[in-house]
Design an enzyme around this catalytic site. Structure first.
Site, mmCIF file in Angstrom:
data_model
loop_
_atom_site.group_PDB
_atom_site.id
_atom_site.type_symbol
_atom_site.label_atom_id
_atom_site.label_comp_id
_atom_site.label_asym_id
_atom_site.label_seq_id
_atom_site.Cartn_x
_atom_site.Cartn_y
_atom_site.Cartn_z
ATOM 1 N N CYS A 1 2.394 3.069 9.913
ATOM 2 C CA CYS A 1 2.658 4.422 9.405
ATOM 3 C C CYS A 1 3.063 5.344 10.557
ATOM 4 O O CYS A 1 2.337 5.485 11.541
ATOM 5 C CB CYS A 1 1.423 4.971 8.695
ATOM 6 S SG CYS A 1 1.689 6.651 8.116
ATOM 7 N N ASN B 1 8.253 -7.558 4.187
ATOM 8 C CA ASN B 1 8.297 -6.283 3.451
ATOM 9 C C ASN B 1 9.493 -5.453 3.925
ATOM 10 O O ASN B 1 9.880 -5.513 5.088
ATOM 11 C CB ASN B 1 6.980 -5.518 3.689
ATOM 12 C CG ASN B 1 7.023 -4.076 3.192
ATOM 13 O OD1 ASN B 1 6.831 -3.141 3.958
ATOM 14 N ND2 ASN B 1 7.285 -3.886 1.925
ATOM 15 N N GLY B 2 10.036 -4.675 2.959
ATOM 16 C CA GLY B 2 11.089 -3.718 3.300
ATOM 17 C C GLY B 2 12.387 -4.009 2.569
ATOM 18 O O GLY B 2 12.988 -5.063 2.773
ATOM 19 N N GLY B 3 12.779 -3.083 1.684
ATOM 20 C CA GLY B 3 14.093 -3.156 1.050
ATOM 21 C C GLY B 3 14.247 -4.201 -0.044
ATOM 22 O O GLY B 3 15.376 -4.476 -0.466
ATOM 23 N N LYS C 1 -0.767 -4.979 8.985
ATOM 24 C CA LYS C 1 0.578 -4.634 8.503
ATOM 25 C C LYS C 1 1.251 -3.852 9.625
ATOM 26 O O LYS C 1 0.751 -2.816 10.046
ATOM 27 C CB LYS C 1 0.504 -3.804 7.227
ATOM 28 C CG LYS C 1 1.862 -3.410 6.666
ATOM 29 C CD LYS C 1 1.730 -2.889 5.245
ATOM 30 C CE LYS C 1 3.052 -2.467 4.648
ATOM 31 N NZ LYS C 1 3.388 -1.066 4.914
ATOM 32 N N PRO D 1 0.844 -1.194 0.000
ATOM 33 C CA PRO D 1 0.000 0.000 0.000
ATOM 34 C C PRO D 1 0.879 1.243 0.000
ATOM 35 O O PRO D 1 1.836 1.321 0.773
ATOM 36 C CB PRO D 1 -0.773 -0.111 1.320
ATOM 37 C CG PRO D 1 0.032 -1.019 2.185
ATOM 38 C CD PRO D 1 0.791 -1.928 1.276
ATOM 39 N N GLY E 1 7.245 -2.376 -2.432
ATOM 40 C CA GLY E 1 6.654 -1.053 -2.573
ATOM 41 C C GLY E 1 7.361 -0.196 -3.602
ATOM 42 O O GLY E 1 6.965 -0.121 -4.767
ATOM 43 N N ARG E 2 8.485 0.424 -3.167
ATOM 44 C CA ARG E 2 9.101 1.448 -4.016
ATOM 45 C C ARG E 2 9.592 0.911 -5.356
ATOM 46 O O ARG E 2 9.595 1.638 -6.351
ATOM 47 C CB ARG E 2 10.240 2.131 -3.246
ATOM 48 C CG ARG E 2 9.708 3.068 -2.171
ATOM 49 C CD ARG E 2 10.732 3.428 -1.142
ATOM 50 N NE ARG E 2 11.055 2.294 -0.289
ATOM 51 C CZ ARG E 2 11.889 2.349 0.737
ATOM 52 N NH1 ARG E 2 12.500 3.478 1.021
ATOM 53 N NH2 ARG E 2 12.112 1.278 1.469
HETATM 54 C C1 FMN Z 1 5.008 6.933 -1.181
HETATM 55 C C2 FMN Z 1 4.750 5.881 -0.155
HETATM 56 C C3 FMN Z 1 3.522 5.817 0.493
HETATM 57 C C4 FMN Z 1 3.273 4.818 1.446
HETATM 58 N N1 FMN Z 1 2.018 4.709 1.983
HETATM 59 C C5 FMN Z 1 1.735 3.652 2.789
HETATM 60 C C6 FMN Z 1 0.399 3.379 3.195
HETATM 61 O O1 FMN Z 1 -0.557 4.067 2.809
HETATM 62 N N2 FMN Z 1 0.210 2.312 4.028
HETATM 63 C C7 FMN Z 1 1.241 1.493 4.451
HETATM 64 O O2 FMN Z 1 1.015 0.530 5.189
HETATM 65 N N3 FMN Z 1 2.491 1.727 4.046
HETATM 66 C C8 FMN Z 1 2.752 2.749 3.211
HETATM 67 N N4 FMN Z 1 4.019 2.909 2.733
HETATM 68 C C9 FMN Z 1 5.064 1.947 3.132
HETATM 69 C C10 FMN Z 1 5.094 0.782 2.137
HETATM 70 O O3 FMN Z 1 3.876 0.071 2.141
HETATM 71 C C11 FMN Z 1 6.242 -0.182 2.480
HETATM 72 O O4 FMN Z 1 6.002 -0.712 3.760
HETATM 73 C C12 FMN Z 1 7.609 0.512 2.483
HETATM 74 O O5 FMN Z 1 7.767 1.359 1.355
HETATM 75 C C13 FMN Z 1 8.741 -0.534 2.513
HETATM 76 O O6 FMN Z 1 8.695 -1.344 1.375
HETATM 77 P P1 FMN Z 1 9.727 -1.118 0.135
HETATM 78 O O7 FMN Z 1 11.109 -1.104 0.736
HETATM 79 O O8 FMN Z 1 9.477 -2.291 -0.776
HETATM 80 O O9 FMN Z 1 9.374 0.200 -0.499
HETATM 81 C C14 FMN Z 1 4.287 3.897 1.788
HETATM 82 C C15 FMN Z 1 5.517 3.958 1.130
HETATM 83 C C16 FMN Z 1 5.749 4.920 0.165
HETATM 84 C C17 FMN Z 1 7.081 4.955 -0.556
#
Ligand code: FMN
Length: 337
Positions: free
Chosen positions: A109, A219-221, A147, A26, A241-242
């Site tokens: 969050c 999740n993460g990284g 989450k 998300p 995510g990213r």
């Molecule tokens: C722009 C942005 C918005 C995010 N919004 C949410 C959100 O609405 N809810 C949530 O649980 N995490 C949110 N996250 C966190 C991501 O869901 C994820 O946990 C975090 O980016 C780590 O994963 P990654 O390293 O694959 O990016 C957001 C992340 C980004 C970059």
């Protein structure tokens, strides 16, 4: 005949078996109904998420339709932020009405606004309340999931994480997504909270040993699909995510690489399909929101300056056909399909 009637009643009322092997995280401002449409065009099997939506917004907003429209992009979860039991119960019913497969509670969050509303990561301080929240979301017709982070503050502490999951597990929860780092509630931004606290995947491995029946999604990284595939040897599923935000076209490899679907063929018609979907919405929805799932590719792929300024100009004039042509040119030139 009776058998088929029973079967369809079962299909309507029971939770479906769904793969969460590869989930798109998300992301507020990004995983809009439009982005999810694009993601689904690119991958049949990825499990998708909405942005986090505050329960009050979900219940009272006049714009609810626009915010949470699902348009059969299943499998998909609706993520909510909240801690008021009655609101959470209502949110769960709304998720069912909009054909979501799952309702997910955000306890990760760290933003100040979210803390003010008493939801997000600050709820990890009150594990009993989080358990009550999950119980309020639970319903025979939808999966209620969580989450969370590993903990709060600068220091990693496995006992804190274990005690938190011990309490949540009493709700009978069956799926937990773990952003495998702490949240720091003061002094760093939400962006900083996605990079500064160190990752620790071992905590997720360890808790899985204690709760083998719960599905834990890591999740993460995770920043490429090879890494995701390797992690799937040890974890129930991964959430990314990213990587997808920066270049959604990575999703076109997921069905082949992660789900081993043969004959998966995705061509430039992706962009046509997506534009056919958004064109009738121009004028009714902000052009930026309609295009945002595609705009990030200009930032993540080098030498796209000329494209970026052209897109800006075309967006100002809401010239959707020129934007479509430009995107197809860009995607072909950079070999993204
Ligand atoms: C722009 C942005 C918005 C995010 N919004 C949410 C959100 O609405 N809810 C949530 O649980 N995490 C949110 N996250 C966190 C991501 O869901 C994820 O946990 C975090 O980016 C780590 O994963 P990654 O390293 O694959 O990016 C957001 C992340 C980004 C970059």
């Amino acid at each position: 005949m009776l058998f088929f009637i029973k079967l369809s009643i079962y299909q309507i009322y029971m939770k479906k078996e769904i793969s969460r092997k590869f989930c798109v995280a998300p992301m507020m401002g990004y995983t809009t109904p439009y982005a999810r449409k694009l993601y689904r065009i690119l991958s049949n099997n990825s499990f998708l998420f909405s942005e986090m939506i505050a329960t009050k917004t979900l219940i009272y907003s006049q714009n609810r339709e626009k915010i949470i429209d699902n348009d059969f992009n299943n499998p998909v979860a609706l993520q909510v932020g909240g801690s008021e039991i009655d609101e959470l119960k209502k949110a769960s019913k709304i998720a069912i009405n909009y054909n979501y497969d799952e309702i997910n509670l955000n306890v990760g969050c760290p933003s100040k606004a979210v803390q003010k509303g008493s939801f997000g990561a600050c709820l990890m301080q009150n594990k009993q309340l989080v358990r009550n929240c999950i119980e309020a979301l639970q319903n025979d017709r939808i999966e209620a999931t969580l989450k969370c982070r590993l903990g709060l503050g600068n220091k990693l502490n496995y006992e804190f994480f274990e005690e938190f999951i011990d309490e949540i597990s009493k709700s009978g929860i069956s799926v937990i997504y773990v952003h495998a780092r702490n949240a720091i509630l003061n002094g760093i931004s939400p962006q900083g909270n996605r990079t500064i606290p160190p990752l620790n995947y071992d905590y997720v491995k360890e808790i899985k040993k204690k709760y083998p029946k719960i599905t834990f999604i890591l999740n993460g990284g995770i920043n490429n699909l090879n890494m995701a595939k390797d992690l799937l040897k040890e974890f129930d599923g991964v959430m990314v995510g990213r990587l997808i935000k920066n270049n959604p076209f990575i999703l076109k490899e997921v069905d082949k690489k992660i789900f081993e679907e043969k004959n998966k063929f995705v061509d430039e018609s992706i962009i046509n399909n997506y534009f056919n979907y958004i064109k009738p919405k121009v004028g009714l929805e902000s052009i930026f929101r309609l295009l945002s799932p595609l705009l990030n590719i200009f930032f993540s792929i080098p030498n796209s300056k000329i494209y970026k300024s052209k897109i800006n100009e075309y967006m100002k004039n809401q010239n959707i056909n020129l934007i479509e042509e430009l995107l197809i040119k860009f995607v072909n030139e950079k070999n993204l399909t």
